[in-house]
Design an enzyme around this catalytic site. Sequence first.
Site, PDB file in Angstrom:
ATOM      1  N   MET A  11       8.833  62.800  10.149  1.00 26.31           N
ATOM      2  CA  MET A  11       8.610  64.072   9.461  1.00 26.31           C
ATOM      3  C   MET A  11       8.956  63.951   7.985  1.00 26.31           C
ATOM      4  O   MET A  11       9.984  63.368   7.626  1.00 26.31           O
ATOM      5  CB  MET A  11       9.456  65.177  10.091  1.00 26.31           C
ATOM      6  CG  MET A  11       9.008  65.595  11.482  1.00 26.31           C
ATOM      7  SD  MET A  11       9.804  67.139  11.999  1.00 26.31           S
ATOM      8  CE  MET A  11      11.526  66.631  12.155  1.00 26.31           C
ATOM      9  N   CYS A  13       7.788  66.867   5.653  1.00 29.35           N
ATOM     10  CA  CYS A  13       7.580  68.132   4.956  1.00 29.35           C
ATOM     11  C   CYS A  13       7.530  69.283   5.967  1.00 29.35           C
ATOM     12  O   CYS A  13       7.582  69.070   7.184  1.00 29.35           O
ATOM     13  CB  CYS A  13       6.281  68.095   4.149  1.00 29.35           C
ATOM     14  SG  CYS A  13       4.816  67.899   5.189  1.00 29.35           S
ATOM     15  N   CYS A  16       4.861  69.126   8.648  1.00 27.50           N
ATOM     16  CA  CYS A  16       5.234  68.357   9.841  1.00 27.50           C
ATOM     17  C   CYS A  16       5.939  69.263  10.848  1.00 27.50           C
ATOM     18  O   CYS A  16       5.710  69.178  12.064  1.00 27.50           O
ATOM     19  CB  CYS A  16       6.142  67.195   9.461  1.00 27.50           C
ATOM     20  SG  CYS A  16       5.438  66.037   8.267  1.00 27.50           S
ATOM     21  N   TYR A  63       4.157  62.104  15.815  1.00 26.20           N
ATOM     22  CA  TYR A  63       5.519  61.778  15.400  1.00 26.20           C
ATOM     23  C   TYR A  63       6.213  61.035  16.533  1.00 26.20           C
ATOM     24  O   TYR A  63       5.696  60.955  17.655  1.00 26.20           O
ATOM     25  CB  TYR A  63       6.290  63.039  15.001  1.00 26.20           C
ATOM     26  CG  TYR A  63       5.589  63.794  13.884  1.00 26.20           C
ATOM     27  CD1 TYR A  63       5.738  63.407  12.565  1.00 26.20           C
ATOM     28  CD2 TYR A  63       4.739  64.854  14.175  1.00 26.20           C
ATOM     29  CE1 TYR A  63       5.064  64.067  11.543  1.00 26.20           C
ATOM     30  CE2 TYR A  63       4.052  65.522  13.171  1.00 26.20           C
ATOM     31  CZ  TYR A  63       4.219  65.116  11.852  1.00 26.20           C
ATOM     32  OH  TYR A  63       3.540  65.750  10.861  1.00 26.20           O
ATOM     33  N   CYS A 122      40.042  70.028  -3.616  1.00 24.37           N
ATOM     34  CA  CYS A 122      39.082  69.377  -4.508  1.00 24.37           C
ATOM     35  C   CYS A 122      39.075  69.967  -5.909  1.00 24.37           C
ATOM     36  O   CYS A 122      39.272  69.271  -6.893  1.00 24.37           O
ATOM     37  CB  CYS A 122      37.679  69.424  -3.908  1.00 24.37           C
ATOM     38  SG  CYS A 122      36.447  68.611  -4.947  1.00 24.37           S
ATOM     39  N   CYS A 127      39.514  66.197  -6.592  1.00 22.79           N
ATOM     40  CA  CYS A 127      38.335  65.585  -7.215  1.00 22.79           C
ATOM     41  C   CYS A 127      38.158  65.989  -8.672  1.00 22.79           C
ATOM     42  O   CYS A 127      38.041  65.132  -9.560  1.00 22.79           O
ATOM     43  CB  CYS A 127      37.070  65.968  -6.457  1.00 22.79           C
ATOM     44  SG  CYS A 127      37.211  65.986  -4.673  1.00 22.79           S
ATOM     45  N   CYS A 543      13.038  37.465 -14.832  1.00 25.75           N
ATOM     46  CA  CYS A 543      13.392  38.880 -14.816  1.00 25.75           C
ATOM     47  C   CYS A 543      12.294  39.682 -14.125  1.00 25.75           C
ATOM     48  O   CYS A 543      11.115  39.494 -14.407  1.00 25.75           O
ATOM     49  CB  CYS A 543      13.577  39.398 -16.241  1.00 25.75           C
ATOM     50  SG  CYS A 543      15.034  38.744 -17.068  1.00 25.75           S
ATOM     51  N   CYS A 544      12.694  40.576 -13.231  1.00 30.36           N
ATOM     52  CA  CYS A 544      11.773  41.464 -12.512  1.00 30.36           C
ATOM     53  C   CYS A 544      10.839  40.722 -11.561  1.00 30.36           C
ATOM     54  O   CYS A 544       9.915  41.325 -11.005  1.00 30.36           O
ATOM     55  CB  CYS A 544      10.919  42.301 -13.478  1.00 30.36           C
ATOM     56  SG  CYS A 544      11.894  43.277 -14.617  1.00 30.36           S
TER      57      CYS A 544
END
Length: 546
Positions: A11, A13, A16, A63, A122, A127, A543-544
């Site tokens: 799923m 969205c 779905c 699904y 927190c 935090c 690189c890459c």
Amino acid sequence: MKKYRVKIEGMTCTGCEEHITEELQKIGANNIEVSFRHGRAIFELLDEVNIEKIKKAIIKAKYIPSEIEEIESKEKMVLGVENDYDYVIIGSGSAAFSSAIKAVEYGAKVAMIERGTIGGTCVNIGCVPSKTMLRAGEINHFAKSNPFIGLNTSADNIDLSKLIEQKNKLVKELRQQKYIDLLNVYGIEMITGEAKFISEKTVEVNNRKISAKRFLIATGASPVVPNIPGLDEVDYLTSTTLLELKEIPKTLAIIGAGFIGLEMGNLFKNFGVKVTVIQRGNNFLKNYDPEIADTVRKFLREKGIKLITGVEFEQVKQIGDKKQVHILVDGEKKIIEADQLLIATGRKPNTARLDLYKAGVEVGSREEVKVDEYLRTTNPRIYAAGDVTMGPQFVYVAAYQGGIAADNALGGYSQKVNLEVVPGVTFTNPSIATVGFTEKQAIEKGYEVKTSILPLDAIPRALANHETTGIFKLVADAKTQKILGVHVVAENAGEVIYAATLAVKFGLTIEDLRESLAPYLTMAEGLKLASLTFDKDISKLSCCAG
């Protein structure tokens, strides 16, 4: 009627959700709730409908049903009649507010009881204050010492009192915006005082008896003080009082090498303090992979933080303004002397003054509230969430549990807590972030494991930063190639770990990471590079080129 919960793969969205709902309706399902975000459907069916029929309906919608379980079916509570309240929450932190907001959405009359400052750990002492101070420490550190030739920076003396004032202002603003103001927005009644149970369905606050259909215990935890001779006669600090100092000490000794000890040691080292971290056991960061622990040891040495492990504590003394920690290491007596002493040896649940036994609520060996997989205590009227249960000590875990508690207590659900994939971050420099299984844990779970270990000096972003102390480690299932765990020591590791959390949660494979485009010169690129090192030598790639 029977109630079912089905985990569904594929799923993406709300469309779905509609497709699955249509197919379930065709087989006679009622009270259908489908969530693509949670990857599940919950519904009721007549007793004679079998599991295979459910599977076929979901497959017909294109699904994949992965798990189907029959859950306890119970009707939503009738709210708004009898009792003083539908839902009374003891505590006012993240778990409490998450649960209260969900409860109000169900139409419940909600009261929250708080004996201290609204907002919990927190925002007030955890935090928020620690992370803003840690950022200040980073800026000071890089101003004094940066790795770039020809770049001249400097740092003047620190006015700690001004930093604390700014920190307190931020805390006050966030407490007002994210907690106090929400009381009126959602119509939650705040009762100030200390709650104690006097029966299975009643608490007493300020001599007022308050009854409710359901309760939530969300009282959090507080610092543990170890039993070391002389400690009770010493002016020591906790993580709370440390962040209220007005002057920077020259030396700081920390008892405890967990995430609080490491973060606070890192903070004050960045302020120019001589820091010594002392740990009772030899096994440093015992719940982490050894490569992670070794890397953390290395960066502590590089930063100049002294780490002493395998310690036996003999006594603590105060000599004038100095604190002395008398220890035994490998049979040798040593004295660690410091201007300030921080105790960072863990936290304990705040249950001692609740009189839980009067409500039939059992506690565990650490005085934590015992809960089942639905967050119910041994009294089915009473739930518990957050640090008071001694689960993972993270604010986002507490908020998640608070929401589930409200769903189960008031919404007629039997939703299980799932803490299989919980990321954790320690905000040092570099930071430490983990999610999923360590290599040892995966083996103990029966997996055939393969691992990839990538030092930070193989990551272009780290080279560009001239900061190459760190590591990426991936743990994967050798048979399915699924990522089981990710462990990172690097700048911005906390940002990287969210992508890793999604990889572990949704069963992504080594190949999935390899095939995903990673932006060059980001630390997150380390995930892709680490996936390549399972069978390639990336030093021989351009690189890459991955």
